[in-house]
Design an enzyme around this catalytic site. Structure first.
Site: not given
Ligand code: ADP
Length: 171
Positions: A17, A90
């Site tokens: 993130h 991802r």
């Molecule tokens: P949600 O429950 O809305 O999917 P997350 O906290 O899991 O929330 O993820 C928020 C955003 O960040 C989503 O768009 C997810 O695809 C992206 N995300 C999560 N982990 C990663 C990562 N390792 N690299 C890039 N983007 C990520």
């Protein structure tokens, strides 16, 4: 002032993130990391805890602010005067859901655009779910999350481990 919203559950925030946030901050004047209530996902950390973990992780970036929201993301974006939403991509596995979400949001508000950003390749395997699982099993997550998140995970799972013994004593 170009504001972008980066929404998510952030349960908890990971280095993946943070990589996306840093990239977004290079392109926009202000990045609002918007922590969703996500009650239906039964998050490990409360909304207040997730907000605090995010706020501490981004404190050194002046362009980045932390907020929370519930309800429709496009309505929240409109309230914040933002026309752009960032989501992280991802792998192909993320694509189908993210595509549906982006087009649904566009249907609800055509003035809000979704932009996808890819993290550094070393973070493409990383997810909050994996981090929680590794930490729950006692594994080392120091390369995956900031130190204060690692400590919060340790505290959270230590509490869980203690709970059955306390229950046994009272039985
Ligand atoms: P949600 O429950 O809305 O999917 P997350 O906290 O899991 O929330 O993820 C928020 C955003 O960040 C989503 O768009 C997810 O695809 C992206 N995300 C999560 N982990 C990663 C990562 N390792 N690299 C890039 N983007 C990520």
């Amino acid at each position: 002032m170009r504001t972008v919203i980066y929404p998510g559950s952030f349960d908890p925030i990971t280095n993946g993130h943070l990589d996306v946030i840093e990239r977004a901050a290079r392109l926009f004047d202000r990045v609002v990391v918007a922590v969703a209530e996500s009650e239906s996902k039964q998050p490990l950390f409360s909304l207040a805890q997730r907000l605090d973990l995010v706020a501490r992780a981004v404190a050194h970036w002046p362009k980045v602010e932390t907020d929370s929201f519930s309800g429709l993301l496009v309505d929240y974006a409109a309230r914040r005067g933002a026309h752009v939403i960032i989501r992280g991509l991802r792998a192909v596995s993320d694509f189908e859901f993210e595509f549906q979400l982006a087009l649904t949001n566009r249907r609800m508000n055509e003035h809000v655009e979704t932009i996808f950003m890819m993290p550094k390749d070393t973070y493409t395997f990383l997810s909050s779910r994996i981090v929680k699982e590794v930490s729950r099993l006692g594994g080392n997550v120091s390369g995956f999350v900031p130190p204060h998140v690692e400590s919060a995970l340790k505290r959270r799972f230590a509490r869980r481990m203690r709970r059955p013994r306390a229950a046994a004593r009272s039985a």
